[in-house]
Design a protein around this motif. Structure first.
Motif, mmCIF file in Angstrom:
data_model
loop_
_atom_site.group_PDB
_atom_site.id
_atom_site.type_symbol
_atom_site.label_atom_id
_atom_site.label_comp_id
_atom_site.label_asym_id
_atom_site.label_seq_id
_atom_site.Cartn_x
_atom_site.Cartn_y
_atom_site.Cartn_z
ATOM 1 N N GLU A 50 -10.055 5.075 -0.181
ATOM 2 C CA GLU A 50 -10.779 5.910 0.770
ATOM 3 C C GLU A 50 -11.772 5.156 1.647
ATOM 4 O O GLU A 50 -12.225 5.700 2.644
ATOM 5 C CB GLU A 50 -11.555 7.003 0.010
ATOM 6 C CG GLU A 50 -10.641 8.085 -0.504
ATOM 7 C CD GLU A 50 -11.399 9.350 -0.836
ATOM 8 O OE1 GLU A 50 -10.831 10.429 -0.627
ATOM 9 O OE2 GLU A 50 -12.548 9.254 -1.295
ATOM 10 N N MET A 110 -3.001 -8.953 4.767
ATOM 11 C CA MET A 110 -2.053 -7.824 4.725
ATOM 12 C C MET A 110 -0.954 -8.071 5.755
ATOM 13 O O MET A 110 -1.209 -8.672 6.806
ATOM 14 C CB MET A 110 -2.772 -6.524 5.087
ATOM 15 C CG MET A 110 -3.669 -5.989 4.001
ATOM 16 S SD MET A 110 -4.508 -4.478 4.521
ATOM 17 C CE MET A 110 -5.974 -5.115 5.297
ATOM 18 N N LEU A 144 -11.710 2.388 3.686
ATOM 19 C CA LEU A 144 -11.393 2.054 5.076
ATOM 20 C C LEU A 144 -11.181 3.306 5.919
ATOM 21 O O LEU A 144 -11.608 3.362 7.076
ATOM 22 C CB LEU A 144 -10.173 1.119 5.139
ATOM 23 C CG LEU A 144 -10.430 -0.291 4.571
ATOM 24 C CD1 LEU A 144 -9.168 -1.153 4.665
ATOM 25 C CD2 LEU A 144 -11.583 -0.997 5.295
ATOM 26 N N SER A 163 -3.288 -0.112 -2.627
ATOM 27 C CA SER A 163 -2.281 -0.934 -3.311
ATOM 28 C C SER A 163 -2.676 -1.111 -4.776
ATOM 29 O O SER A 163 -2.004 -1.800 -5.522
ATOM 30 C CB SER A 163 -2.208 -2.305 -2.640
ATOM 31 O OG SER A 163 -3.501 -2.900 -2.649
ATOM 32 N N LYS A 164 -3.797 -0.470 -5.189
ATOM 33 C CA LYS A 164 -4.386 -0.830 -6.484
ATOM 34 C C LYS A 164 -3.981 0.076 -7.631
ATOM 35 O O LYS A 164 -3.982 -0.345 -8.780
ATOM 36 C CB LYS A 164 -5.910 -0.906 -6.349
ATOM 37 C CG LYS A 164 -6.284 -1.973 -5.305
ATOM 38 C CD LYS A 164 -7.724 -2.019 -4.913
ATOM 39 C CE LYS A 164 -7.886 -2.872 -3.664
ATOM 40 N NZ LYS A 164 -9.233 -2.879 -3.135
ATOM 41 N N ILE A 220 0.831 -1.206 0.000
ATOM 42 C CA ILE A 220 0.000 0.000 0.000
ATOM 43 C C ILE A 220 0.865 1.257 0.000
ATOM 44 O O ILE A 220 1.872 1.328 0.700
ATOM 45 C CB ILE A 220 -0.927 0.001 1.234
ATOM 46 C CG1 ILE A 220 -1.841 -1.234 1.196
ATOM 47 C CG2 ILE A 220 -1.755 1.281 1.302
ATOM 48 C CD1 ILE A 220 -2.784 -1.360 2.358
ATOM 49 N N ALA A 267 -8.759 -8.731 -3.195
ATOM 50 C CA ALA A 267 -7.671 -9.449 -2.503
ATOM 51 C C ALA A 267 -7.597 -10.915 -2.934
ATOM 52 O O ALA A 267 -6.884 -11.710 -2.319
ATOM 53 C CB ALA A 267 -7.859 -9.344 -0.991
ATOM 54 N N GLY A 312 -11.808 -1.615 -6.401
ATOM 55 C CA GLY A 312 -11.429 -0.417 -5.657
ATOM 56 C C GLY A 312 -10.274 0.280 -6.351
ATOM 57 O O GLY A 312 -9.595 -0.303 -7.199
ATOM 58 N N PHE A 313 -10.063 1.538 -6.028
ATOM 59 C CA PHE A 313 -8.888 2.262 -6.527
ATOM 60 C C PHE A 313 -8.744 3.597 -5.807
ATOM 61 O O PHE A 313 -7.745 4.283 -5.920
ATOM 62 C CB PHE A 313 -8.976 2.506 -8.046
ATOM 63 C CG PHE A 313 -10.167 3.324 -8.477
ATOM 64 C CD1 PHE A 313 -10.103 4.707 -8.543
ATOM 65 C CD2 PHE A 313 -11.367 2.700 -8.795
ATOM 66 C CE1 PHE A 313 -11.207 5.457 -8.930
ATOM 67 C CE2 PHE A 313 -12.476 3.449 -9.177
ATOM 68 C CZ PHE A 313 -12.396 4.831 -9.245
ATOM 69 N N ASN A 369 -13.306 -5.117 -1.515
ATOM 70 C CA ASN A 369 -11.915 -5.299 -1.071
ATOM 71 C C ASN A 369 -11.550 -6.780 -1.017
ATOM 72 O O ASN A 369 -10.439 -7.171 -1.380
ATOM 73 C CB ASN A 369 -11.722 -4.680 0.323
ATOM 74 C CG ASN A 369 -11.523 -3.174 0.236
ATOM 75 O OD1 ASN A 369 -11.276 -2.632 -0.824
ATOM 76 N ND2 ASN A 369 -11.626 -2.511 1.378
ATOM 77 N N CYS A 410 -3.543 0.844 5.717
ATOM 78 C CA CYS A 410 -4.781 0.755 4.924
ATOM 79 C C CYS A 410 -5.886 1.690 5.410
ATOM 80 O O CYS A 410 -6.817 1.987 4.666
ATOM 81 C CB CYS A 410 -5.278 -0.681 4.840
ATOM 82 S SG CYS A 410 -6.008 -1.301 6.361
ATOM 83 N N THR A 443 -8.564 -11.892 5.670
ATOM 84 C CA THR A 443 -8.849 -10.639 6.382
ATOM 85 C C THR A 443 -10.281 -10.638 6.886
ATOM 86 O O THR A 443 -11.190 -11.111 6.199
ATOM 87 C CB THR A 443 -8.634 -9.442 5.425
ATOM 88 O OG1 THR A 443 -7.287 -9.490 4.938
ATOM 89 C CG2 THR A 443 -8.864 -8.108 6.120
#
Ligand code: ADP
Ligand code: MG
Length: 453
Positions: free
Chosen positions: A98, A64, A100, A79-80, A4, A38, A94-95, A34, A72, A143
């Motif tokens: 924001e 993670m 989390l 990380s994307k 990340i 993952a 996701g990208f 997410n 995160c 996770t």
């Protein structure tokens, strides 16, 4: 290894600004996305009090490491994507980096995570933004994110939430949409510790049966068309499955659920001959397109999308849906079985449903044919007595027959025994409300829904 990074200002400023956490449903959506990003193939959602007291999403994804678990929850931590060109060709759900951090700002958040290749995992607890606890421990691989007391520190937003049943419905709808988009993944949904949905990984037809009903596929027409640039696949409802509400229209763009007025319009246009006012076609369509040719960075919810070649996509979807509707035989095959001069009208593709949830709009056997055994003399009298005077009565042959190549008097002919039928019995045909044709047949009455025929 830390994956990340905090996005630099020149990229984060290009991301559609706005709040992503509106209600339990949006939290569930972000967390499941997410898990899918993952690489999880088993995702469990658990909610309590419609998500107002607890939302927990657990997965068997990559997990993670300690550094990422801490990072995160930071704003614009992802990380994307890392460069501007990544933002122009998004391949993950996701990208924005924001979700989390936004959730951590309005709820008590706990993240337990352990990477597949590690012996020990990390738990991060955020009671409020100033109070972050980090511990090490041994957890299941993957996770588990728990969100407690959503909006506990923003009473105005908490009060804005609707009743538990309404919030639950939104959450379940979103869960089902994501499950439909990813039939190859296992999904479970627990409400107050009760397992409500348990979808095992399979293919799209099986997932449709799981989400809707065992007999659902029988009311659907498959769609599949691919070019080098664009693919459209999935299912559309047979005309008998036209709905009076907009809800059942599922459009997935590169497996992301999106709302597109243009594509909806294309599907509607393909159906126009079947639609009456207030009708909506049912569809589950997957559009596959080069991510460079679309922009999902329009709105924080990532539900809206812009296409580079809007017109081409519109025309393609229209043509593909039209073609699929055309290949579906709207006129059920009919066979006339005449044992002992007794006529029996059959529809080849009549279906028997185990559940009755779709039995009123089966989609095959589009017209209702009642044979002599279906209606008693009393029933027939009742129907005919109920016909008002202004109903158009016509002589046989004046109504355009819905089955063009079936001779109009066929119901009165007995093949092989022409001597008895030199003069066919005059057929009694009535058109009702410009919609139904009632026709007397030897063994009773046949009612045809002209619209579908
Ligand atoms: P985004 O998904 O847009 O990157 P999020 O705030 O949702 O932003 O998540 C931040 C980062 O946290 C992700 O980029 C990812 O690296 C990591 N992450 C979040 N959820 C998970 C998960 N379930 N499994 C593994 N990593 C996760
Ligand atoms: Mg995310």
């Amino acid at each position: 290894m830390t994956l990340i990074k905090i996005l630099p200002e020149n990229i984060s400023s290009k991301i559609a600004a706005g709040e992503v956490v509106h209600r339990p449903e949006s939290v569930v959506k972000e967390l499941i996305e997410n898990s899918i990003d993952a690489g999880a193939d088993a995702i469990e959602v658990m909610i309590k009090r419609a998500g107002k007291s607890l939302i927990q999403v657990c997965d068997n994804g990559t997990g993670m490491d300690e550094e990422d678990a801490v990072l995160c929850i930071q704003k614009h931590a992802t990380s994307k994507i890392s460069t501007y060109s990544d933002l122009e060709a998004i391949t993950t759900l996701g990208f924005r980096g924001e979700a989390l951090s936004s959730i951590a700002a309005v709820a008590q958040l706990e993240i337990r995570t352990e990477m597949r290749e590690e012996e020990i995992g990390t738990v991060i607890r955020i009671e409020d933004s100033k109070n972050i606890v980090k511990e090490k421990g041994s957890f299941a691989k993957g996770t588990c994110v728990s969100v407690k007391n959503l909006f506990f520190n923003t009473p105005a937003r908490r009060n804005f939430l609707k009743s538990d049943s309404t919030e639950l419905k939104h959450t379940v709808d979103t869960f089902n949409k994501i499950a439909l988009a990813h039939p190859d993944l296992n999904f479970r949904f627990y409400n107050e510790n009760d397992l409500i949905y348990n979808y095992t990984a399979s293919d799209l037809p099986a997932r449709i049966r799981q989400v809707f009903a065992d007999n659902m596929l029988e009311a659907l027409i498959p769609v599949e068309e691919k070019t080098d640039f664009l693919g459209v696949s999935g299912f559309i409802g047979k005309p008998a499955l036209l709905k009076k509400s907009r809800g059942d229209q599922y459009l997935f763009l590169n497996t992301r659920f999106v709302i597109s007025r243009q594509i909806n319009h294309a599907v509607f246009t393909a159906y126009e001959n079947f639609l009456e006012k207030g009708d909506y076609p049912f569809f589950i369509l997957f559009v596959e397109i080069d991510p460079k040719k679309i922009d999902v960075n329009v709105h924080p919810s990532k539900l809206e999308v812009r296409f580079d070649d809007e017109r081409d996509i519109y025309n393609f979807v229209l043509a593909v849906v039209k073609k699929s509707l055309g290949t579906y035989d709207l006129i059920p095959g009919m066979t006339f079985d005449l044992p002992g001069n007794e006529e029996k009208l059959k529809t080849d593709n009549s279906m028997k449903f185990e559940r009755n949830d779709f039995s009123d709009r089966t989609g095959s056997g589009e017209f209702k044919s009642y044979t002599g055994t279906g209606l008693s003399d009393k029933d027939i009298d009742l129907i005919f007595n109920a016909i008002p005077d202004d109903v158009i009565k016509r002589e046989p042959g004046t109504i355009a027959h819905p089955f063009e190549n079936v001779p109009k008097e066929i119901y009165h002919e007995v093949p092989g025994d022409s001597s008895k039928n030199l003069t066919p019995e005059p057929a009694f045909i009535i058109q009702l409300h410009n919609k139904y044709i009632l026709s007397q047949i030897k063994s009773g009455l046949m009612i045809i829904d002209q619209h579908f025929a």
